[in-house]
Design a protein around this motif. Structure first.
Motif, PDB file in Angstrom:
ATOM      1  N   THR A  90       7.595  24.444  -8.243  1.00 55.78           N
ATOM      2  CA  THR A  90       8.928  24.201  -8.789  1.00 55.78           C
ATOM      3  C   THR A  90       9.867  25.305  -8.317  1.00 55.78           C
ATOM      4  O   THR A  90       9.428  26.326  -7.781  1.00 55.78           O
ATOM      5  CB  THR A  90       8.911  24.181 -10.331  1.00 55.78           C
ATOM      6  OG1 THR A  90       8.531  25.480 -10.809  1.00 55.78           O
ATOM      7  CG2 THR A  90       7.937  23.144 -10.860  1.00 55.78           C
ATOM      8  N   ILE A 138       5.934  24.749 -18.336  1.00 55.48           N
ATOM      9  CA  ILE A 138       6.134  25.087 -16.923  1.00 55.48           C
ATOM     10  C   ILE A 138       5.072  26.081 -16.471  1.00 55.48           C
ATOM     11  O   ILE A 138       4.544  25.992 -15.349  1.00 55.48           O
ATOM     12  CB  ILE A 138       7.542  25.679 -16.704  1.00 55.48           C
ATOM     13  CG1 ILE A 138       8.615  24.734 -17.257  1.00 55.48           C
ATOM     14  CG2 ILE A 138       7.770  25.933 -15.222  1.00 55.48           C
ATOM     15  CD1 ILE A 138       8.594  23.357 -16.677  1.00 55.48           C
ATOM     16  N   LEU A 139       4.735  27.029 -17.338  1.00 57.76           N
ATOM     17  CA  LEU A 139       3.722  28.027 -17.007  1.00 57.76           C
ATOM     18  C   LEU A 139       2.365  27.379 -16.746  1.00 57.76           C
ATOM     19  O   LEU A 139       1.657  27.734 -15.787  1.00 57.76           O
ATOM     20  CB  LEU A 139       3.619  29.043 -18.153  1.00 57.76           C
ATOM     21  CG  LEU A 139       2.754  30.283 -17.911  1.00 57.76           C
ATOM     22  CD1 LEU A 139       3.284  31.089 -16.742  1.00 57.76           C
ATOM     23  CD2 LEU A 139       2.708  31.138 -19.175  1.00 57.76           C
ATOM     24  N   ARG A 143       2.471  25.453 -13.416  1.00 55.87           N
ATOM     25  CA  ARG A 143       2.494  26.306 -12.230  1.00 55.87           C
ATOM     26  C   ARG A 143       1.198  27.101 -12.068  1.00 55.87           C
ATOM     27  O   ARG A 143       0.610  27.122 -10.983  1.00 55.87           O
ATOM     28  CB  ARG A 143       3.686  27.265 -12.300  1.00 55.87           C
ATOM     29  CG  ARG A 143       5.026  26.607 -12.020  1.00 55.87           C
ATOM     30  CD  ARG A 143       6.165  27.596 -12.259  1.00 55.87           C
ATOM     31  NE  ARG A 143       6.015  28.779 -11.427  1.00 55.87           N
ATOM     32  CZ  ARG A 143       6.518  28.907 -10.201  1.00 55.87           C
ATOM     33  NH1 ARG A 143       7.207  27.898  -9.669  1.00 55.87           N
ATOM     34  NH2 ARG A 143       6.367  30.010  -9.519  1.00 55.87           N
ATOM     35  N   ASN A 144       0.728  27.760 -13.141  1.00 56.64           N
ATOM     36  CA  ASN A 144      -0.406  28.677 -13.019  1.00 56.64           C
ATOM     37  C   ASN A 144      -1.764  27.996 -13.076  1.00 56.64           C
ATOM     38  O   ASN A 144      -2.718  28.475 -12.467  1.00 56.64           O
ATOM     39  CB  ASN A 144      -0.326  29.737 -14.117  1.00 56.64           C
ATOM     40  CG  ASN A 144       0.682  30.823 -13.785  1.00 56.64           C
ATOM     41  OD1 ASN A 144       1.626  30.570 -13.060  1.00 56.64           O
ATOM     42  ND2 ASN A 144       0.494  32.017 -14.308  1.00 56.64           N
ATOM     43  N   THR A 171      10.033  20.041  -9.472  1.00 57.56           N
ATOM     44  CA  THR A 171      10.987  20.553 -10.451  1.00 57.56           C
ATOM     45  C   THR A 171      11.429  19.460 -11.410  1.00 57.56           C
ATOM     46  O   THR A 171      11.497  19.668 -12.633  1.00 57.56           O
ATOM     47  CB  THR A 171      12.209  21.145  -9.734  1.00 57.56           C
ATOM     48  OG1 THR A 171      11.789  22.216  -8.877  1.00 57.56           O
ATOM     49  CG2 THR A 171      13.228  21.681 -10.734  1.00 57.56           C
ATOM     50  N   VAL A 192       8.968  26.604 -21.672  1.00 54.39           N
ATOM     51  CA  VAL A 192       8.497  27.619 -20.720  1.00 54.39           C
ATOM     52  C   VAL A 192       6.979  27.582 -20.602  1.00 54.39           C
ATOM     53  O   VAL A 192       6.418  27.723 -19.510  1.00 54.39           O
ATOM     54  CB  VAL A 192       8.981  29.017 -21.156  1.00 54.39           C
ATOM     55  CG1 VAL A 192       8.340  30.102 -20.306  1.00 54.39           C
ATOM     56  CG2 VAL A 192      10.496  29.108 -21.063  1.00 54.39           C
ATOM     57  N   GLY A 194      11.263  28.040  -9.390  1.00 55.17           N
ATOM     58  CA  GLY A 194      11.222  29.041 -10.431  1.00 55.17           C
ATOM     59  C   GLY A 194      10.651  28.496 -11.735  1.00 55.17           C
ATOM     60  O   GLY A 194      10.213  27.351 -11.815  1.00 55.17           O
ATOM     61  N   THR A 195      10.701  29.334 -12.760  1.00 52.67           N
ATOM     62  CA  THR A 195      10.165  28.950 -14.062  1.00 52.67           C
ATOM     63  C   THR A 195      11.246  28.429 -14.985  1.00 52.67           C
ATOM     64  O   THR A 195      11.048  27.445 -15.701  1.00 52.67           O
ATOM     65  CB  THR A 195       9.475  30.159 -14.724  1.00 52.67           C
ATOM     66  OG1 THR A 195       8.425  30.616 -13.871  1.00 52.67           O
ATOM     67  CG2 THR A 195       8.892  29.787 -16.081  1.00 52.67           C
ATOM     68  N   PHE A 196      12.404  29.045 -14.971  1.00 49.65           N
ATOM     69  CA  PHE A 196      13.424  28.729 -15.952  1.00 49.65           C
ATOM     70  C   PHE A 196      14.355  27.602 -15.514  1.00 49.65           C
ATOM     71  O   PHE A 196      14.981  26.967 -16.358  1.00 49.65           O
ATOM     72  CB  PHE A 196      14.233  29.984 -16.277  1.00 49.65           C
ATOM     73  CG  PHE A 196      13.392  31.085 -16.840  1.00 49.65           C
ATOM     74  CD1 PHE A 196      12.828  30.978 -18.094  1.00 49.65           C
ATOM     75  CD2 PHE A 196      13.144  32.228 -16.106  1.00 49.65           C
ATOM     76  CE1 PHE A 196      12.041  31.983 -18.617  1.00 49.65           C
ATOM     77  CE2 PHE A 196      12.358  33.242 -16.614  1.00 49.65           C
ATOM     78  CZ  PHE A 196      11.802  33.114 -17.880  1.00 49.65           C
TER      79      PHE A 196
END
Length: 210
Positions: free
Chosen positions: A37, A26-27, A30-31, A150, A23, A39-41
């Motif tokens: 992507t 991915i964070l 993205r940030n 993704t 996670v 979503g995050t999960f």
């Protein structure tokens, strides 16, 4: 200590304690970087599925099922179905397709293909649905960009989540996850530019400076 748990339970927790690491990856993507992507999960769940299928076969499997699912979803759009029946049909199609791939792989002697059954069917169904909506609202190029983002995020998360030394360290010192929470909270207050935005607005900034 997690080493006090039964051995089988330890194997489960070795996977679970790495989920926050995925996670976090991915964070950051993205940030801070600005990667798009679904979503995050979703990328993290796909990364978990890659543990069984291995990375190369998992990417191929994801691409094939998603492409065929998008084709079916496009056909169902013409039937003007409501969302729940449409998702039910897509989910059933995904299950049948996974079963067909498993049988075909077994006939060819590709035992790796049997692990396809562990691929998250519901996640694939929702991925197909969300990609199809993105395709309709934002166009094919944006949908492809999101799909590639993704897959890239899931692949990177999988590679990091399966590093033996990192798995051992986090499992031995699970309190490290609390430090990750602090870092996530700090990132939640970040309001600056993402790396992709710096490239995107570079021409504008140069024009403003001149």
């Amino acid at each position: 200590s997690l080493y006090g748990l039964p051995l089988q339970t330890q194997q489960t927790f070795m996977i679970m304690v790495m989920i926050p690491i995925g996670v976090l990856v991915i964070l950051i993507l993205r940030n801070l970087i600005g990667l798009q992507t679904l979503g995050t999960f979703t990328p993290v769940l796909i990364a978990l599925a890659f543990r069984e299928t291995q990375l190369g076969f998992g990417i191929l499997l994801f691409t094939v099922i998603t492409a065929l699912g998008l084709s079916l979803r496009s056909y169902l759009e013409h039937l003007k179905l409501q969302m729940l029946p449409r998702l039910s049909v897509v989910l059933t199609f995904v299950v049948v397709l996974i079963a067909a791939i498993s049988l075909f792989s077994h006939k060819l002697g590709l035992e790796r293909g049997l692990s396809v059954a562990l691929f998250p069917m519901v996640i694939l169904t929702m991925t197909i649905e969300r990609l199809s909506i993105t395709w309709e609202e934002r166009g094919a190029s944006h949908a492809m960009k999101v799909a590639i983002g993704t897959l890239f995020a899931a692949s990177l998360a999988h590679l990091i989540m399966t590093v033996p030394e990192l798995v051992y360290f986090v499992f031995t010192f699970p309190a490290i996850l609390l430090i990750l929470v602090g870092f996530m909270l700090a990132m939640g207050r970040y309001r600056g530019y993402r790396l992709t935005e710096l490239v995107r607005f570079k021409a504008f900034l140069n024009k403003a400076d001149s």
